[in-house]
Design an enzyme around this catalytic site. Structure first.
Site, short mmCIF file in Angstrom:
data_model
loop_
_atom_site.label_atom_id
_atom_site.label_comp_id
_atom_site.label_asym_id
_atom_site.label_seq_id
_atom_site.Cartn_x
_atom_site.Cartn_y
_atom_site.Cartn_z
N LYS A 45 64.47 60.33 56.77
CA LYS A 45 63.64 59.18 57.20
C LYS A 45 62.15 59.49 57.03
CE LYS A 45 63.66 60.80 61.97
NZ LYS A 45 64.38 60.75 63.24
N ARG A 89 66.63 55.24 74.72
CA ARG A 89 66.11 54.55 73.55
C ARG A 89 67.26 53.72 73.00
NH1 ARG A 89 63.57 58.11 68.67
NH2 ARG A 89 65.77 58.25 68.18
N HIS A 128 72.17 61.11 71.17
CA HIS A 128 70.95 61.80 70.78
C HIS A 128 70.34 62.50 71.99
CE1 HIS A 128 67.79 62.70 68.02
NE2 HIS A 128 66.92 61.80 68.41
N ARG A 136 72.99 66.41 62.60
CA ARG A 136 71.93 65.61 61.96
C ARG A 136 70.68 66.49 61.91
NH1 ARG A 136 73.58 62.30 66.19
NH2 ARG A 136 71.54 62.54 67.17
N TYR A 180 28.80 65.50 61.65
CA TYR A 180 28.62 64.51 62.73
C TYR A 180 28.61 65.16 64.10
CZ TYR A 180 29.67 60.74 59.42
OH TYR A 180 29.65 59.88 58.37
N CYS A 236 35.49 65.20 58.98
CA CYS A 236 35.07 63.83 58.63
C CYS A 236 36.27 63.07 58.06
CB CYS A 236 33.97 63.86 57.57
SG CYS A 236 32.57 64.88 58.03
N MET A 237 36.03 61.80 57.74
CA MET A 237 37.13 60.98 57.23
C MET A 237 37.68 61.55 55.92
SD MET A 237 37.23 56.90 56.58
CE MET A 237 36.46 56.50 58.13
N ASP A 238 36.80 61.97 55.02
CA ASP A 238 37.32 62.54 53.78
C ASP A 238 36.62 63.83 53.33
OD1 ASP A 238 36.34 59.42 52.36
OD2 ASP A 238 35.10 61.06 53.04
C1 LIG Z 1 65.04 62.05 63.44
C2 LIG Z 1 66.38 62.17 64.01
C3 LIG Z 1 67.10 63.36 63.90
C4 LIG Z 1 66.55 64.63 63.28
O1 LIG Z 1 65.83 65.36 64.23
P1 LIG Z 1 65.23 66.80 63.87
O2 LIG Z 1 64.67 67.29 65.15
O3 LIG Z 1 64.20 66.59 62.83
O4 LIG Z 1 66.36 67.63 63.36
C5 LIG Z 1 68.40 63.38 64.37
N1 LIG Z 1 68.94 62.28 64.95
C6 LIG Z 1 68.28 61.12 65.09
C7 LIG Z 1 68.93 59.97 65.75
C8 LIG Z 1 66.97 61.03 64.65
O5 LIG Z 1 66.32 59.88 64.80
#
Ligand SMILES: *Cc1c(COP(=O)(O)O)cnc(C)c1O
Length: 371
Positions: free
Chosen positions: A35, A134, A163, A217, A261, A308-310
């Protein structure tokens, strides 16, 4: 000409994946989380390399990511970990054969209807909220939801997952696992089974093997970044991302001259300053003002003044020339600056450091398999 860029080492990614597989020892499969543009690393090339390494599943959080992956011919199973709410998203998920996270009757019904229209069966993974607060249905409502989904003809309930909000807290995480397990057992008694049961993110994978079920995951550790410093002992990983630029300008300033700055830095003597063409607009956090350090010719030099910004100013010595390569993240000769170091100095998490770099140009390196 690019003034700053990321180097993405795909052989390091392959190495990390193999390290994770070694740790799992065949006890669970891997859903590789790609993601947010693969945590800023570039979703297409990262996913292609992972598919070559025979990953079980790819995990995204937005339908548009699935569209990108399918467009380059990636046919692997993809799970959208994010919610969908719009009709267009429902259509696209079905059209692209993406497995979808569900936790409400409404979306399940919409998906089933769309699948029926196209004469397909859509795969879904039911998400249970065991303590994240969540996405996810509470266990108390999940039985009814599960039974409802099972009745939908164009839907396959392929997976179930939960999760962890804080896998470093083993006591809390074990209580989540216990609740999840009890629910799974109840469903098994009703004859409801899943191809995939999953709960572990990177931190849980490394800390609690009870969390593995039959799929983990994994996100951050694939990219060679540790969610917690103490985990370095548990698995050896190679950082995938380096961030580089070149010295753009050099000037000598007299004693007492201020830099940048807010005049937060004043030269203590005659000093040589290099100007680097990166800033907080590129993802170099403002918090690194007067704190960060970079590498040139294998030596550390400090950031002076406010970011700075860039542009960023650094105090250098005589050997440095305009055009010399600068490492902001990564290795140069014997020295290294890690994502974790920038995160700590910036008072943020490593995840944010890499995600912020997503828009920079990527250069891919693959030492093992030339693509
Ligand atoms: C992003 C995410 C993960 C991965 O988490 P990490 O800490 O990067 O391994 C696993 N499960 C869900 C639902 C996530 O949103």
């Amino acid at each position: 000409m690019e003034h700053t860029w990321l180097e993405i080492d795909l052989s390091a990614l392959r190495y990390n994946l193999r390290q994770i597989k070694r740790g799992l020892n065949g006890k669970a499969g891997i859903l590789a989380v790609v993601k947010d543009n693969a945590y800023g690393h570039g979703i297409i090339r990262i996913s292609q390399a992972l598919v070559e390494e025979k990953i079980d599943y790819l995990g995204i959080s937005d339908v548009s990511e699935g569209r990108e992956l399918r467009a380059v011919g990636i046919n692997s199973p993809i799970l959208n970990l994010g919610l969908i709410s719009q009709k267009e998203e429902v259509e696209e998920v079905v059209n692209l054969n993406i497995s979808q996270t569900v936790c409400t009757k409404r979306i399940s019904c919409l998906l089933d209807k769309e699948a029926k229209k196209r004469n397909k069966r859509i795969k879904v993974h039911l998400k249970i909220d065991t303590g994240m607060g969540r996405l996810g249905a509470f266990v108390s409502e999940a039985t009814e939801l599960t039974e409802h989904i099972c009745k939908l003809k164009n839907m396959e309930l392929e997976g179930i997952f939960t999760h962890f909000p804080d896998a470093a807290d083993k006591k809390f995480t074990l209580s989540q696992i216990k609740g999840f397990n009890a629910f799974l057992q109840k469903l098994t008694k009703q004859g409801i089974n899943f191809t995939y049961q999953h709960s572990a993110n990177s931190l849980a994978f490394l800390g609690l093997s009870k969390s593995w079920f039959n799929l983990i995951r994994s996100g951050l550790i694939l990219y060679g970044v540790y969610p917690q410093a103490s985990l370095r002992k548990k698995i050896e990983l190679k950082p995938v991302l380096s961030w580089k630029t070149k010295v753009a300008y050099i000037k000598d300033i007299p004693k007492g001259w201020s830099v940048g700055y807010g005049r937060t830095y004043t030269a203590q003597r005659k000093e040589r300053i290099a100007i680097l063409p990166v800033g907080y607009g590129d993802g170099y956090f403002y918090r690194l003002s007067n704190k960060g350090r970079i590498l040139i010719k294998g030596k550390f030099f400090p950031v002076v003044g406010s970011v700075c910004m860039d542009t960023v100013m650094v105090r250098i010595d005589k050997d440095i020339k305009i055009g010399d390569e600068v490492v902001i993240i990564g290795r140069q000769k014997a020295q290294q600056i890690k994502v974790e170091e920038l995160a700590k100095l910036s008072q943020t998490i490593p995840y944010e450091v890499v995600c912020r770099l997503s828009q920079l140009p990527h250069r891919f390196i693959d030492k093992l398999n030339k693509l």
